[in-house]
Structure formats: C-alpha cells, structure tokens
Design a protein around this motif. Structure first.
Motif, PDB file in Angstrom:
ATOM      1  N   ALA A 189       0.940 -19.094 -23.582  1.00 20.82           N
ATOM      2  CA  ALA A 189       0.611 -18.334 -22.380  1.00 20.82           C
ATOM      3  C   ALA A 189      -0.816 -17.818 -22.523  1.00 20.82           C
ATOM      4  O   ALA A 189      -1.306 -17.584 -23.628  1.00 20.82           O
ATOM      5  CB  ALA A 189       1.584 -17.171 -22.217  1.00 20.82           C
ATOM      6  N   ILE A 190      -1.512 -17.616 -21.404  1.00 19.79           N
ATOM      7  CA  ILE A 190      -2.914 -17.207 -21.450  1.00 19.79           C
ATOM      8  C   ILE A 190      -3.077 -15.876 -22.185  1.00 19.79           C
ATOM      9  O   ILE A 190      -4.050 -15.668 -22.907  1.00 19.79           O
ATOM     10  CB  ILE A 190      -3.492 -17.104 -20.025  1.00 19.79           C
ATOM     11  CG1 ILE A 190      -3.224 -18.393 -19.218  1.00 19.79           C
ATOM     12  CG2 ILE A 190      -4.989 -16.818 -20.073  1.00 19.79           C
ATOM     13  CD1 ILE A 190      -3.699 -19.654 -19.859  1.00 19.79           C
TER      14      ILE A 190
ATOM     15  N   HIS B 141       2.928 -24.065 -22.796  1.00 25.07           N
ATOM     16  CA  HIS B 141       2.028 -24.494 -21.729  1.00 25.07           C
ATOM     17  C   HIS B 141       2.328 -25.961 -21.437  1.00 25.07           C
ATOM     18  O   HIS B 141       2.200 -26.816 -22.316  1.00 25.07           O
ATOM     19  CB  HIS B 141       0.577 -24.321 -22.170  1.00 25.07           C
ATOM     20  CG  HIS B 141      -0.411 -24.379 -21.049  1.00 25.07           C
ATOM     21  ND1 HIS B 141      -0.489 -25.450 -20.182  1.00 25.07           N
ATOM     22  CD2 HIS B 141      -1.358 -23.488 -20.634  1.00 25.07           C
ATOM     23  CE1 HIS B 141      -1.435 -25.228 -19.299  1.00 25.07           C
ATOM     24  NE2 HIS B 141      -1.970 -24.042 -19.552  1.00 25.07           N
ATOM     25  N   GLY B 142       2.690 -26.258 -20.210  1.00 30.22           N
ATOM     26  CA  GLY B 142       3.125 -27.597 -19.857  1.00 30.22           C
ATOM     27  C   GLY B 142       2.097 -28.686 -20.094  1.00 30.22           C
ATOM     28  O   GLY B 142       2.452 -29.866 -20.221  1.00 30.22           O
TER      29      GLY B 142
ATOM     30  N   LYS C  52       1.225 -12.184 -18.385  1.00 28.24           N
ATOM     31  CA  LYS C  52       0.997 -13.355 -19.237  1.00 28.24           C
ATOM     32  C   LYS C  52       0.018 -14.354 -18.637  1.00 28.24           C
ATOM     33  O   LYS C  52      -0.656 -15.088 -19.359  1.00 28.24           O
ATOM     34  CB  LYS C  52       2.334 -14.049 -19.534  1.00 28.24           C
ATOM     35  CG  LYS C  52       3.257 -13.249 -20.448  1.00 28.24           C
ATOM     36  CD  LYS C  52       4.526 -14.012 -20.758  1.00 28.24           C
ATOM     37  CE  LYS C  52       5.386 -13.279 -21.761  1.00 28.24           C
ATOM     38  NZ  LYS C  52       4.733 -13.183 -23.092  1.00 28.24           N
ATOM     39  N   ASN C  53      -0.066 -14.388 -17.311  1.00 31.25           N
ATOM     40  CA  ASN C  53      -0.935 -15.352 -16.631  1.00 31.25           C
ATOM     41  C   ASN C  53      -2.184 -14.709 -16.048  1.00 31.25           C
ATOM     42  O   ASN C  53      -3.123 -15.407 -15.691  1.00 31.25           O
ATOM     43  CB  ASN C  53      -0.154 -16.061 -15.516  1.00 31.25           C
ATOM     44  CG  ASN C  53      -0.908 -17.227 -14.903  1.00 31.25           C
ATOM     45  OD1 ASN C  53      -1.593 -17.973 -15.588  1.00 31.25           O
ATOM     46  ND2 ASN C  53      -0.790 -17.383 -13.596  1.00 31.25           N
TER      47      ASN C  53
ATOM     48  N   LEU D 188       7.055 -22.217 -16.314  1.00 36.01           N
ATOM     49  CA  LEU D 188       7.229 -21.432 -15.101  1.00 36.01           C
ATOM     50  C   LEU D 188       7.413 -19.947 -15.408  1.00 36.01           C
ATOM     51  O   LEU D 188       6.899 -19.087 -14.688  1.00 36.01           O
ATOM     52  CB  LEU D 188       8.442 -21.947 -14.318  1.00 36.01           C
ATOM     53  CG  LEU D 188       8.724 -21.254 -12.978  1.00 36.01           C
ATOM     54  CD1 LEU D 188       7.586 -21.502 -11.995  1.00 36.01           C
ATOM     55  CD2 LEU D 188      10.059 -21.742 -12.397  1.00 36.01           C
ATOM     56  N   LYS D 189       8.086 -19.646 -16.502  1.00 32.80           N
ATOM     57  CA  LYS D 189       8.385 -18.254 -16.845  1.00 32.80           C
ATOM     58  C   LYS D 189       7.115 -17.439 -17.012  1.00 32.80           C
ATOM     59  O   LYS D 189       7.003 -16.328 -16.472  1.00 32.80           O
ATOM     60  CB  LYS D 189       9.231 -18.208 -18.121  1.00 32.80           C
ATOM     61  CG  LYS D 189       9.651 -16.798 -18.511  1.00 32.80           C
ATOM     62  CD  LYS D 189      10.535 -16.834 -19.753  1.00 32.80           C
ATOM     63  CE  LYS D 189      10.965 -15.421 -20.145  1.00 32.80           C
ATOM     64  NZ  LYS D 189      11.841 -15.442 -21.357  1.00 32.80           N
ATOM     65  N   TRP D 190       6.133 -17.969 -17.753  1.00 31.20           N
ATOM     66  CA  TRP D 190       4.924 -17.160 -17.950  1.00 31.20           C
ATOM     67  C   TRP D 190       3.903 -17.350 -16.839  1.00 31.20           C
ATOM     68  O   TRP D 190       3.100 -16.443 -16.571  1.00 31.20           O
ATOM     69  CB  TRP D 190       4.311 -17.395 -19.332  1.00 31.20           C
ATOM     70  CG  TRP D 190       3.688 -18.734 -19.608  1.00 31.20           C
ATOM     71  CD1 TRP D 190       4.230 -19.764 -20.309  1.00 31.20           C
ATOM     72  CD2 TRP D 190       2.371 -19.165 -19.220  1.00 31.20           C
ATOM     73  NE1 TRP D 190       3.351 -20.807 -20.376  1.00 31.20           N
ATOM     74  CE2 TRP D 190       2.194 -20.463 -19.726  1.00 31.20           C
ATOM     75  CE3 TRP D 190       1.333 -18.563 -18.509  1.00 31.20           C
ATOM     76  CZ2 TRP D 190       1.029 -21.202 -19.523  1.00 31.20           C
ATOM     77  CZ3 TRP D 190       0.161 -19.287 -18.299  1.00 31.20           C
ATOM     78  CH2 TRP D 190       0.016 -20.588 -18.802  1.00 31.20           C
ATOM     79  N   LEU D 191       3.910 -18.481 -16.152  1.00 35.73           N
ATOM     80  CA  LEU D 191       2.996 -18.663 -15.024  1.00 35.73           C
ATOM     81  C   LEU D 191       3.243 -17.625 -13.935  1.00 35.73           C
ATOM     82  O   LEU D 191       2.313 -17.222 -13.227  1.00 35.73           O
ATOM     83  CB  LEU D 191       3.173 -20.063 -14.418  1.00 35.73           C
ATOM     84  CG  LEU D 191       2.324 -21.207 -14.959  1.00 35.73           C
ATOM     85  CD1 LEU D 191       2.699 -22.502 -14.260  1.00 35.73           C
ATOM     86  CD2 LEU D 191       0.832 -20.924 -14.785  1.00 35.73           C
TER      87      LEU D 191
END
Length: 378
Positions: free
Chosen positions: A108-109, A44-45, A210-211, A202-205
């Motif tokens: 990731a969420i 998570h950024g 995942k998001n 970006l991958k999981w967003l």
C-alpha cells in the motif's frame, strides 16, 4: 530533448547541494551481471504484471519476495510457479540474508516510507509504484533518508514508458508548440471494483489512509508527474480541486472522481482523474501558444502547428532500450547509465508531484485554493 540523461558518474538526486553515490556494479555484481532484485509486498495488484515480465528480462534476477500475508504469498507462488524458498515474511531479514541490489515496493502507498527506510539502512536503492507517498511528511522523510544513506529512490509510472508522452515532450522542447499554455490530462478507468482488482488491492485502494485519497491520488499523480517533467520541476503557484463520490455504495470513504486545477505563472494544468470513465484511458492534451499535441494511447499523437488548417496524426518513435520499461530503467540507473534527475521517475520530480496531490486533497477538504512555494532545502 529528453531529461533522462546518460552518465557514467555519481548519481545526483533531487536534494539541493547533495551528491548521492548509488550502489552500483561492483566485483559482487559486475556491470554485465543481472541486477539482483527483491519484491516487498504483493498487495499492490501491479505485482502480477511485474512477475509476468521478469522472466523476459535478461538483466534482472528475482532473488526474494517479502510478504507477511502467507496466504497471498502462496497464491502468487502457485500462479507464477515461484520457488517457495525465495519467500520471506520479514523484509529486514530478507535484505540481511540476500544483499540484493534493488528493492521493488508493491505495498500500500502508506507503507512506502517504512520499506524505503529499511532498504536505505542496508544501502539499497528502492523503486516504488506511484505515487511516492500519501503525505508530504512521508515524502520529506523519504527524501531525508535518501540523502542520509546515499541511495536512489525511484517512482514507477506506467505512462513513463509511453512513447507518445516522450514525443509530446520533444515537441514542446523543440518549440513546435510554442510556450505551454494549458495541459489537460485524463486518467483512470471504470473503477477498481468494476475492473475486478484483487481483494487485497481493493481493500487499501479504498482506504484514504493507505491510498492518500481515492481516484485523486490513484490517477491524479500521472498528470502531475508529466506536467512537472515538462515544466522542468517548477513548483506551481496554486492548486484548486473538487472531488466527488458518485458511487457511494461502492466507494463510501474516498472520492471516485476529481478535477484538479494547477496554476503556473503562464500556464495551467487540468487533471481529471476518475474511477468513472466508461473505458480505461491515459491521455494528455498539450496546448502551446502556436500549436498542440494530443497523445493517443501509448504510441500515437494528433498534432497541429501554426499555419496548418487541420491536425495530422503521427506515430511516436520508440524509446531507447534503457527506457522501455521500469526494469530497463532500474538496471540503467543501477549501472550508472541513466542519471535520474528531473525525469518522470526521479525523486525531485515526485516531491513536486506530492505537493500538488496533498494541496489538492487540502483544497477539497477546505473548499479553498491552496498556494504553494518551492520546498525548502534540507
């Protein structure tokens, strides 16, 4: 009046009829000692912002980081000059070895539930980045594990720490605006790729599993959180939503723009989360029966009251010391100085937020208005 109440007492979370006693200051960690925290996940950024702020926090000590991606862990170690000895690849092992006071979750969420369950088994409180979960099933499971293991679960929103939002709330509570009739919340930015978030972020967003969704979950949660707070935890009657993918070449699997209409018996909430704004924004318009308050960034508001011919600008007073950042708040909860029930970060508030978000997603899929009822007691 602010619902973030001070109390040197048992922590009561949003589980009807259940009183939860959090892990609090003890002989191992006296009330004036720094709260020992660990981070789980670096994908998570927002973890970068956290690591930048921790050195300035006299009340927090970072004692460990769990990240299975060793290349990502090494990158963060170099960037923030972290001792590699504090890094782990297994969360359970880290908690067993370090016995921290709190877990800060930056996964990731979709992984929130798993991490919270691990922390709860160790009797450790958790704070996750918004939103609470990707599904209602996970949110209910999180509430259950919080009850079973007597540990607080908190949700961090950047907008909690905006004095302008707290001042808008005070305006409502003081009766300056009259009864709430309509709230409109704009949140988002140009898009995660456009603002150059890290590749792991970006991958999981952009992964709906995942998001939870795209911009709808990423930014719709802010306004749902604020409205639930102002409505004192009331469950809305219904949710109607539409979602668009205006940039399918960039975001083929998720929405990048949404409009969510949330109906209450005498009020309406309109959420406008988007990855298509020309500039980043997080602002709210609160319209009452006799006046309005419009937040302007983090510190200012535009207001107009009954009998006035024009609006005026005001500056929001600063938040209390315990409420100026997520870490300040975490420390205050751990020490029993804040009672997180019905506030922006509490579990009860965020269960309603999850009802709104999951109903919005279902509304988009079905093309129907989704009716809601209060969650049953566990």
């Amino acid at each position: 009046m602010n619902l973030r109440l001070s109390a040197a007492m048992l922590l009561v979370l949003a589980i009807p009829g259940i009183v939860l006693a959090p892990k609090t200051a003890s002989a191992q960690n006296p009330s004036n000692a720094p709260v020992r925290v660990v981070i789980v996940g670096l994908e998570h950024g927002h973890a970068g912002g956290l690591l930048s702020s921790i050195p300035d926090q006299k009340n927090v000590e970072l004692v460990g980081i769990s990240e299975a991606n060793t290349a990502l862990a090494e990158r963060y170690a170099r960037q923030f000059h972290l001792d590699k000895k504090i890094f782990f690849t297994d969360t359970d092992q880290m908690l067993t070895q370090l016995h921290p006071d709190a877990v800060l979750v930056y996964t990731a969420i979709s992984d929130h539930r798993k991490v919270i369950e691990i922390a709860a088994r160790h009797g450790i409180m958790s704070m996750v980045e918004k939103p609470l979960a990707t599904t209602m099933a996970d949110a209910i499971a999180i509430r259950r594990v919080s009850e079973q293991h007597h540990v607080p679960v908190l949700v961090n929103y950047e907008t909690t720490w905006y004095p302008s939002n707290t001042e808008a709330y005070r305006q409502v509570e003081a009766g300056k605006l009259g009864a709430i009739r309509r709230v409109v919340v704009h949140d988002g930015h140009e898009g995660p790729k456009e603002i150059h978030v890290g590749p792991e972020f970006l991958k999981w967003l952009t992964d709906p599993a995942k998001n939870g969704a795209g911009a709808m979950f990423d930014f719709g949660c802010y306004g749902a959180d604020l409205m639930t707070w102002m409505m004192h935890g009331e469950t809305p009657i219904s949710v109607t939503a539409v979602a668009l993918t205006d940039k399918p070449d960039i975001y083929p699997k998720v929405d990048d723009d949404a409009t969510i209409i949330v109906r209450y018996p005498k009020a309406q909430l309109v959420l406008q989360p988007s990855w298509n704004w020309p500039f980043a924004r997080k602002d709210m318009e609160v319209y009452g029966a006799t006046g309005y308050a419009i937040t302007v960034a983090a510190d200012d508001l535009r207001v107009r009251y009954a009998g006035e011919k024009a609006e005026s600008s005001i500056k929001a007073p600063p938040l209390t010391e315990n409420e100026q950042s997520s870490l300040d708040y975490l420390v205050a909860v751990f020490r029993g100085q804040i009672h997180p029930q019905g506030d922006l970060n509490s579990l009860d508030t965020n269960m309603v937020v999850m009802q709104i978000l999951t109903a919005a997603r279902e509304s988009v899929k079905s093309g129907r208005t989704i009716e809601l009822k209060p969650l049953p007691k566990q």
